[in-house]
Write an enzyme that holds these catalytic residues in place. Structure first.
Site, PDB file in Angstrom:
ATOM      1  N   LYS A  52       0.900  -1.258  -0.184  1.00 16.79           N
ATOM      2  CA  LYS A  52       0.050  -0.022   0.063  1.00 16.79           C
ATOM      3  C   LYS A  52       0.849   1.228  -0.150  1.00 16.79           C
ATOM      4  O   LYS A  52       1.061   2.064   0.939  1.00 16.79           O
ATOM      5  CB  LYS A  52      -0.845  -0.051   1.250  1.00 16.79           C
ATOM      6  CG  LYS A  52      -2.393   0.410   0.805  1.00 16.79           C
ATOM      7  CD  LYS A  52      -3.286  -0.023   2.144  1.00 16.79           C
ATOM      8  CE  LYS A  52      -4.458   0.894   2.209  1.00 16.79           C
ATOM      9  NZ  LYS A  52      -5.520   1.156   1.119  1.00 16.79           N
TER      10      LYS A  52
HETATM   11  N1  PPE Z   1      -7.907  -1.411  -3.379  1.00 14.68           N
HETATM   12  C1  PPE Z   1      -7.358  -0.482  -3.305  1.00 14.68           C
HETATM   13  C2  PPE Z   1      -6.630   0.323  -4.538  1.00 14.68           C
HETATM   14  C3  PPE Z   1      -7.444   0.417  -1.946  1.00 14.68           C
HETATM   15  O1  PPE Z   1      -6.961   1.273  -1.894  1.00 14.68           O
HETATM   16  C4  PPE Z   1      -8.298  -0.288  -1.000  1.00 14.68           C
HETATM   17  C5  PPE Z   1      -8.405   0.193   0.197  1.00 14.68           C
HETATM   18  C6  PPE Z   1      -8.775  -1.807  -1.206  1.00 14.68           C
HETATM   19  C7  PPE Z   1      -8.366  -2.165  -2.486  1.00 14.68           C
HETATM   20  C8  PPE Z   1      -9.400  -2.523  -0.221  1.00 14.68           C
HETATM   21  O2  PPE Z   1      -8.711  -2.928   0.752  1.00 14.68           O
HETATM   22  P1  PPE Z   1      -9.378  -3.097   2.136  1.00 14.68           P
HETATM   23  O3  PPE Z   1      -9.420  -1.994   2.778  1.00 14.68           O
HETATM   24  O4  PPE Z   1      -8.237  -3.962   2.882  1.00 14.68           O
HETATM   25  O5  PPE Z   1     -10.497  -3.846   2.192  1.00 14.68           O
HETATM   26  N2  PPE Z   1      -8.552   1.685   0.376  1.00 14.68           N
HETATM   27  C9  PPE Z   1      -7.952   2.504   1.370  1.00 14.68           C
HETATM   28  C10 PPE Z   1      -7.940   4.100   0.945  1.00 14.68           C
HETATM   29  C11 PPE Z   1      -9.245   4.918   1.196  1.00 14.68           C
HETATM   30  C12 PPE Z   1      -8.596   6.230   1.006  1.00 14.68           C
HETATM   31  O6  PPE Z   1      -9.250   7.106   0.267  1.00 14.68           O
HETATM   32  O7  PPE Z   1      -7.649   6.788   1.779  1.00 14.68           O
HETATM   33  C13 PPE Z   1      -9.266   2.224   2.520  1.00 14.68           C
HETATM   34  O8  PPE Z   1     -10.551   1.591   2.114  1.00 14.68           O
HETATM   35  O9  PPE Z   1      -8.929   2.432   3.681  1.00 14.68           O
END
Ligand code: PPE
Length: 305
Positions: free
Chosen positions: A159
């Protein structure tokens, strides 16, 4: 609207929100050399609070650091404890949690192996990421003209902050065109994920999501897969195309911020009935029951404060 709370955990100290600052020559500001997590803490019916899948998030935080080659200079357990401490000190019942590790100020230039690695953990109250209306009735998405990272261009399982410029471009593009969220295709043209969410489709009662290849291994995605399997749905992790998305009976996004958000339209095409479908609603309802501690079989996903 800006976010706010009282204290931020900053390299082991609780620092006042206003005072958690860095130098403008911080390496991460120039080159994107940082990585973060997004975690949620929920308020439960019995008055307690619990963090959803804390261990998995902190594990992924350390994985991000390992992939990039500059892990957090702390023990995993210390960061886990600091996360709990910072929620408590801010007296928040429910919040979004943002751990961030970043390469600090020291040398400039790409190769700066001696620069310090700082870690902060901030928390703030955050409502439905794609709106309450979106959670309830679904959102309108558009396939972005920006392609998701190739696996050998960026480390998609990390990330890393630099990765998110791609997401910001896609999100801004579709928001300015009047849509709520951007769906991104991989370098071969298959559906990958959204700017900040993973994506699921449902057809004939079968649940499908994209495989790990070029996506962030979402923890909400994993929770929904587990839940769907436990409920007896047929579940597949398989690539699918844009036209398969158009012809799905149902589609939804998963993410910590977005939670489970139904998609009612993609590229001006109605998905199914144009309303959240039965499978989406079933999984969404159970997901919200789980995070609020109402599903006894999944309380191992909760860390009570
Ligand atoms: N794909 C991406 C690219 C992504 O950033 C997230 C989380 C996910 C999938 C889902 O992952 P998870 O949260 O483990 O289910 N995105 C984070 C960032 C949001 C933001 O704007 O800052 C989040 O949901 O926390």
């Amino acid at each position: 609207m800006s976010v706010n709370s009282e204290k931020i955990w900053f390299d082991g100290e609780m620092v006042r929100w206003e005072e958690a600052k860095v130098h403008v020559l911080t390496h991460a500001l120039h080159y994107g050399t940082a990585y973060f997590e997004g975690i949620r803490c929920y308020s439960l019916e019995d008055g307690r609070s619990a963090v959803f899948r804390l261990e998995e998030h902190i594990r992924r935080f350390f994985d991000s650091g390992l992939i990039l080659g500059f892990p957090p200079p702390y023990e995993l357990a210390a960061i886990q404890q600091a996360t709990i401490d910072v929620i408590k000190i801010n007296k928040l019942k429910a919040c979004y949690i943002r751990p961030l590790a970043f390469m600090g100020f020291g040398d400039m230039g790409l190769y700066a192996p001696d620069n310090p690695i700082h870690v902060i953990i901030a928390v703030w109250p955050w409502g439905a990421y794609l709106g309450d209306e979106g959670i309830k009735n679904g959102i309108r998405a558009k396939v972005s003209s920006y392609t998701r990272h190739h696996v050998n261009v960026m480390m998609t399982k990390s990330k890393v902050s630099g990765n998110y410029v791609n997401s910001v471009l896609a999100k801004n593009e579709v928001k300015k065109a009047g849509y709520d969220e951007a769906i991104m295709l991989d370098t071969e043209g298959y559906v990958a994920e959204a700017s900040g969410e993973n994506i699921f489709v449902v057809r004939n009662g079968r649940v499908k999501t994209t495989p790990f290849t070029s996506i962030l291994p979402g923890i909400t995605r994993d929770s929904l897969l587990t839940l769907a399997r436990d409920k007896g749905y047929h579940v597949q992790e398989e690539r699918f195309t844009r036209d398969e998305l158009y012809t799905a009976d149902e589609a939804f996004f998963t993410g910590t911020a977005a939670e489970v958000t139904p998609i009612r339209e993609v590229d001006n095409r109605r998905i199914g009935s144009g309303k959240p479908g039965p499978v989406t609603k079933d999984l969404q309802e159970t997901f919200f029951a789980i995070v609020k501690g109402k599903e006894k079989n999944y309380t191992h996903w909760l860390t009570y404060l």
